[in-house]
Motif scaffolding. Structure first.
Motif, PDB file in Angstrom:
ATOM      1  N   ARG A   3      18.358  13.124  -0.644  1.00 23.07           N
ATOM      2  CA  ARG A   3      17.693  11.763   0.434  1.00 23.07           C
ATOM      3  C   ARG A   3      17.049  10.160  -0.399  1.00 23.07           C
ATOM      4  NH1 ARG A   3      13.790  12.875   5.332  1.00 23.07           N
ATOM      5  NH2 ARG A   3      17.048  13.574   5.887  1.00 23.07           N
ATOM      6  N   LEU A   4      16.975   9.302  -0.067  1.00 24.59           N
ATOM      7  CA  LEU A   4      15.505   8.388  -1.572  1.00 24.59           C
ATOM      8  C   LEU A   4      14.955   8.529  -0.999  1.00 24.59           C
ATOM      9  CD1 LEU A   4      18.133   5.459  -1.824  1.00 24.59           C
ATOM     10  CD2 LEU A   4      17.560   6.637  -3.449  1.00 24.59           C
ATOM     11  N   ARG A   5      13.790   8.978  -1.525  1.00 28.78           N
ATOM     12  CA  ARG A   5      12.460   8.639  -1.788  1.00 28.78           C
ATOM     13  C   ARG A   5      11.891   7.046  -2.309  1.00 28.78           C
ATOM     14  NH1 ARG A   5       7.844   9.883  -4.115  1.00 28.78           N
ATOM     15  NH2 ARG A   5       8.052  11.056  -5.125  1.00 28.78           N
ATOM     16  N   LEU A   6      11.283   6.826  -1.702  1.00 31.51           N
ATOM     17  CA  LEU A   6      10.485   5.278  -1.963  1.00 31.51           C
ATOM     18  C   LEU A   6       9.175   6.188  -2.503  1.00 31.51           C
ATOM     19  CD1 LEU A   6      10.323   2.601  -3.508  1.00 31.51           C
ATOM     20  CD2 LEU A   6      10.068   1.856  -0.636  1.00 31.51           C
ATOM     21  N   ASP A   7       8.174   5.815  -3.695  1.00 32.76           N
ATOM     22  CA  ASP A   7       6.842   5.417  -3.840  1.00 32.76           C
ATOM     23  C   ASP A   7       6.935   4.332  -3.413  1.00 32.76           C
ATOM     24  OD1 ASP A   7       4.366   5.487  -5.341  1.00 32.76           O
ATOM     25  OD2 ASP A   7       5.472   7.162  -6.786  1.00 32.76           O
ATOM     26  N   THR A   8       5.988   3.773  -3.147  1.00 30.44           N
ATOM     27  CA  THR A   8       5.693   2.352  -2.400  1.00 30.44           C
ATOM     28  C   THR A   8       4.643   1.818  -3.553  1.00 30.44           C
ATOM     29  OG1 THR A   8       3.739   3.346  -0.751  1.00 30.44           O
ATOM     30  CG2 THR A   8       6.223   2.784   0.128  1.00 30.44           C
ATOM     31  N   ASP A   9       3.540   3.235  -3.795  1.00 29.36           N
ATOM     32  CA  ASP A   9       3.174   2.426  -4.925  1.00 29.36           C
ATOM     33  C   ASP A   9       3.399   2.188  -6.004  1.00 29.36           C
ATOM     34  OD1 ASP A   9       0.037   2.689  -3.182  1.00 29.36           O
ATOM     35  OD2 ASP A   9       0.014   5.320  -3.868  1.00 29.36           O
ATOM     36  N   ARG A  10       4.496   2.392  -6.556  1.00 30.07           N
ATOM     37  CA  ARG A  10       5.357   1.972  -7.726  1.00 30.07           C
ATOM     38  C   ARG A  10       6.471   0.469  -7.851  1.00 30.07           C
ATOM     39  NH1 ARG A  10       6.028   7.170 -11.651  1.00 30.07           N
ATOM     40  NH2 ARG A  10       6.172   5.450 -13.324  1.00 30.07           N
ATOM     41  N   CYS A  11       6.591   0.647  -6.650  1.00 27.98           N
ATOM     42  CA  CYS A  11       7.319  -0.550  -6.053  1.00 27.98           C
ATOM     43  C   CYS A  11       7.125  -1.255  -6.468  1.00 27.98           C
ATOM     44  CB  CYS A  11       8.632  -0.466  -4.353  1.00 27.98           C
ATOM     45  SG  CYS A  11       9.807  -1.231  -4.430  1.00 27.98           S
TER      46      CYS A  11
END
Length: 64
Positions: A3-11
């Motif tokens: 599954r995809l995981r997003l690091d919102t701090d890096r985006c």
């Protein structure tokens, strides 16, 4: 599990992942990345997810 995981701090909302996998992710009106398929990926989705992960210039996306 894939599954995809997003690091919102890096985006940084470059949108390259959206171009690589428009059926899996999109930027909303406030430039927040939204993962449209939050569950397990399979087949063509997994290939597109790998493309999106590679496209991100700040490594905000990953596969887990």
């Amino acid at each position: 599990m894939n599954r995809l995981r997003l690091d919102t701090d890096r985006c940084q909302a470059h949108g390259l992942c959206e171009q690589a996998a428009p059926d899996l992710v999109h930027l909303d009106d406030e430039d927040n990345l939204i993962i449209d398929v939050p569950g397990e990926l399979s087949g063509a989705q997994l290939d597109a997810a790998r493309d999106a992960v590679r496209a991100c210039p700040v490594s905000a996306l990953s596969l887990e």
